[in-house]
Design a protein around this motif. Structure first.
Motif, PDB file in Angstrom:
ATOM      1  N   ALA A   1       0.829   6.299  -1.793  1.00 37.57           N
ATOM      2  CA  ALA A   1       1.079   6.487  -3.226  1.00 37.57           C
ATOM      3  C   ALA A   1       2.121   5.455  -3.643  1.00 37.57           C
ATOM      4  O   ALA A   1       3.274   5.775  -3.947  1.00 37.57           O
ATOM      5  CB  ALA A   1       1.554   7.907  -3.520  1.00 37.57           C
TER       6      ALA A   1
ATOM      7  N   SER B   1       1.593   9.068   4.534  1.00 36.69           N
ATOM      8  CA  SER B   1       0.271   9.405   4.002  1.00 36.69           C
ATOM      9  C   SER B   1      -0.719   8.249   4.192  1.00 36.69           C
ATOM     10  O   SER B   1      -1.874   8.455   4.584  1.00 36.69           O
ATOM     11  CB  SER B   1       0.418   9.769   2.528  1.00 36.69           C
ATOM     12  OG  SER B   1      -0.836   9.971   1.934  1.00 36.69           O
ATOM     13  N   LEU B   2      -0.243   7.039   3.929  1.00 46.58           N
ATOM     14  CA  LEU B   2      -1.098   5.853   4.111  1.00 46.58           C
ATOM     15  C   LEU B   2      -1.660   5.813   5.532  1.00 46.58           C
ATOM     16  O   LEU B   2      -2.859   5.602   5.740  1.00 46.58           O
ATOM     17  CB  LEU B   2      -0.279   4.586   3.840  1.00 46.58           C
ATOM     18  CG  LEU B   2      -0.982   3.260   4.140  1.00 46.58           C
ATOM     19  CD1 LEU B   2      -2.138   3.023   3.179  1.00 46.58           C
ATOM     20  CD2 LEU B   2       0.017   2.094   4.079  1.00 46.58           C
TER      21      LEU B   2
ATOM     22  N   ASN C   1       2.379  -1.811  -5.365  1.00 50.71           N
ATOM     23  CA  ASN C   1       1.180  -2.655  -5.391  1.00 50.71           C
ATOM     24  C   ASN C   1       1.532  -4.089  -5.794  1.00 50.71           C
ATOM     25  O   ASN C   1       0.799  -5.013  -5.467  1.00 50.71           O
ATOM     26  CB  ASN C   1       0.149  -2.114  -6.394  1.00 50.71           C
ATOM     27  CG  ASN C   1      -0.513  -0.813  -5.972  1.00 50.71           C
ATOM     28  OD1 ASN C   1      -1.155  -0.149  -6.767  1.00 50.71           O
ATOM     29  ND2 ASN C   1      -0.342  -0.436  -4.713  1.00 50.71           N
TER      30      ASN C   1
ATOM     31  N   SER D   1       0.805  -1.228   0.000  1.00 47.02           N
ATOM     32  CA  SER D   1       0.000   0.000   0.000  1.00 47.02           C
ATOM     33  C   SER D   1       0.832   1.269   0.000  1.00 47.02           C
ATOM     34  O   SER D   1       0.311   2.360  -0.193  1.00 47.02           O
ATOM     35  CB  SER D   1      -0.936   0.001   1.211  1.00 47.02           C
ATOM     36  OG  SER D   1      -1.748  -1.158   1.197  1.00 47.02           O
ATOM     37  N   TRP D   2       2.131   1.155   0.266  1.00 43.91           N
ATOM     38  CA  TRP D   2       2.968   2.378   0.232  1.00 43.91           C
ATOM     39  C   TRP D   2       4.206   2.228  -0.652  1.00 43.91           C
ATOM     40  O   TRP D   2       4.752   3.214  -1.118  1.00 43.91           O
ATOM     41  CB  TRP D   2       3.371   2.834   1.640  1.00 43.91           C
ATOM     42  CG  TRP D   2       4.253   1.880   2.397  1.00 43.91           C
ATOM     43  CD1 TRP D   2       3.840   0.926   3.274  1.00 43.91           C
ATOM     44  CD2 TRP D   2       5.686   1.776   2.332  1.00 43.91           C
ATOM     45  NE1 TRP D   2       4.927   0.222   3.753  1.00 43.91           N
ATOM     46  CE2 TRP D   2       6.069   0.720   3.202  1.00 43.91           C
ATOM     47  CE3 TRP D   2       6.678   2.466   1.636  1.00 43.91           C
ATOM     48  CZ2 TRP D   2       7.409   0.346   3.386  1.00 43.91           C
ATOM     49  CZ3 TRP D   2       8.013   2.091   1.816  1.00 43.91           C
ATOM     50  CH2 TRP D   2       8.362   1.044   2.681  1.00 43.91           C
TER      51      TRP D   2
ATOM     52  N   THR E   1      -3.748   9.351   6.327  1.00 42.75           N
ATOM     53  CA  THR E   1      -4.934   9.692   5.521  1.00 42.75           C
ATOM     54  C   THR E   1      -5.660   8.456   4.999  1.00 42.75           C
ATOM     55  O   THR E   1      -6.727   8.575   4.411  1.00 42.75           O
ATOM     56  CB  THR E   1      -4.551  10.545   4.290  1.00 42.75           C
ATOM     57  OG1 THR E   1      -3.894   9.690   3.322  1.00 42.75           O
ATOM     58  CG2 THR E   1      -3.620  11.684   4.654  1.00 42.75           C
ATOM     59  N   GLY E   2      -5.035   7.280   5.155  1.00 43.71           N
ATOM     60  CA  GLY E   2      -5.636   6.062   4.628  1.00 43.71           C
ATOM     61  C   GLY E   2      -5.247   5.771   3.193  1.00 43.71           C
ATOM     62  O   GLY E   2      -5.650   4.754   2.636  1.00 43.71           O
ATOM     63  N   LYS E   3      -4.466   6.667   2.596  1.00 44.91           N
ATOM     64  CA  LYS E   3      -4.119   6.485   1.186  1.00 44.91           C
ATOM     65  C   LYS E   3      -2.625   6.738   0.953  1.00 44.91           C
ATOM     66  O   LYS E   3      -2.132   7.844   1.191  1.00 44.91           O
ATOM     67  CB  LYS E   3      -4.953   7.458   0.338  1.00 44.91           C
ATOM     68  CG  LYS E   3      -4.910   7.153  -1.141  1.00 44.91           C
ATOM     69  CD  LYS E   3      -6.018   7.888  -1.880  1.00 44.91           C
ATOM     70  CE  LYS E   3      -5.740   7.966  -3.371  1.00 44.91           C
ATOM     71  NZ  LYS E   3      -5.292   6.709  -3.980  1.00 44.91           N
TER      72      LYS E   3
ATOM     73  N   SER F   1       4.936   8.371   1.346  1.00 39.99           N
ATOM     74  CA  SER F   1       3.771   7.561   0.976  1.00 39.99           C
ATOM     75  C   SER F   1       3.305   6.722   2.175  1.00 39.99           C
ATOM     76  O   SER F   1       2.103   6.609   2.447  1.00 39.99           O
ATOM     77  CB  SER F   1       4.145   6.670  -0.223  1.00 39.99           C
ATOM     78  OG  SER F   1       3.197   5.655  -0.437  1.00 39.99           O
TER      79      SER F   1
ATOM     80  N   SER G   1       1.436   4.254  -8.755  1.00 38.92           N
ATOM     81  CA  SER G   1       0.947   5.626  -8.559  1.00 38.92           C
ATOM     82  C   SER G   1       1.949   6.476  -7.787  1.00 38.92           C
ATOM     83  O   SER G   1       1.574   7.498  -7.206  1.00 38.92           O
ATOM     84  CB  SER G   1      -0.380   5.591  -7.802  1.00 38.92           C
ATOM     85  OG  SER G   1      -1.331   4.832  -8.503  1.00 38.92           O
TER      86      SER G   1
END
Lengths: 147, 147
Positions: B134, B126-127, B33, B29-30, B130-132, B123, B138
């Motif tokens: 990169a 952020s994961l 993928n 997820s960071w 914020t739950g997201k 990333s 991406s």
């Protein structure tokens, strides 16, 4: 001695990237808005942040190629380190090879500064590619030091 | 031998940060993928990118404290390097001290990887905040290598 090394590629000409590195207006726009001094060989540039500041002496200015500073005031760990930006063109990019050389020890603060230099180099890239950098005090925060 | 060092502070618990580092779902997820394998001591994790991949062997997994991998396949410069994440709590943050140790030479590719690790650690931040993240594909691009 340990060094901080980075590489970014910027979709802009070496001339424009050099200008962003070699002028007070340039560095103010991607590193810290609070910048004063003279960007000429032998001159001193004063970079200020809320938590303190860094003074550098300009050692080399080679248009479109290279900028070299020596830190003369600032955090103890930064003293006598040298900060350089070497430019070269590849494809549509100007490649910036960044070094901050001469750290005495790989202290925790060096870990912080390595990450933070990446943030500021991405701010430089953004300034040149979009017209807008993220200089201090609008810089992206990375940890609990608020810097 | 030269090392890549970073520090980020994440507004999340050591438990959650550890989970993002010590599980396949987390690293997918960071970082990228395209991740497969087994995140257990002695297990192998395969990280894939469009331009190639990296396999690591998991050497240490200490809940909420530390993750250590050894690179066993990948770019020649990465072979035998060790990648570690050490966690500690400060204020409302979990501090991540990152190291990729054992680079033989400070080659240009190391400059690239230093900057890119900062991007991936942001990333990770952020994961968790914020739950997201990169993660690749991406991920934020930094230069002309499209990586």
């Amino acid at each position: 001695m340990v060094d901080i090394l980075h590489r970014v590629g910027i979709k802009a000409s070496p001339k424009d990237v050099y200008k962003a590195l070699a002028t007070i207006e340039g560095v103010s726009s991607w590193w810290t808005n609070y910048t004063q001094g003279e960007s000429k060989v032998g001159g001193v540039i004063k970079f200020r942040f809320e938590a303190g500041g860094i003074d550098v002496k300009v050692l080399e200015l080679e248009p479109e190629k290279r900028v070299l500073w020596q830190v003369i005031e600032g955090p103890q760990e930064w003293l006598a380190t040298r900060i350089s930006f070497a430019l070269k063109q590849e494809d549509d990019y100007t490649i910036v090879l960044f070094k901050q050389q001469g750290w005495r020890e790989p202290v925790e603060f060096m870990h912080h500064c390595t990450t933070k230099w990446a943030i500021f180099l991405m701010s430089l890239k953004s300034l040149l590619e979009t017209g807008k950098g993220a200089a201090h005090p609008s810089d992206v925060k990375i940890d609990n030091t608020n810097s």
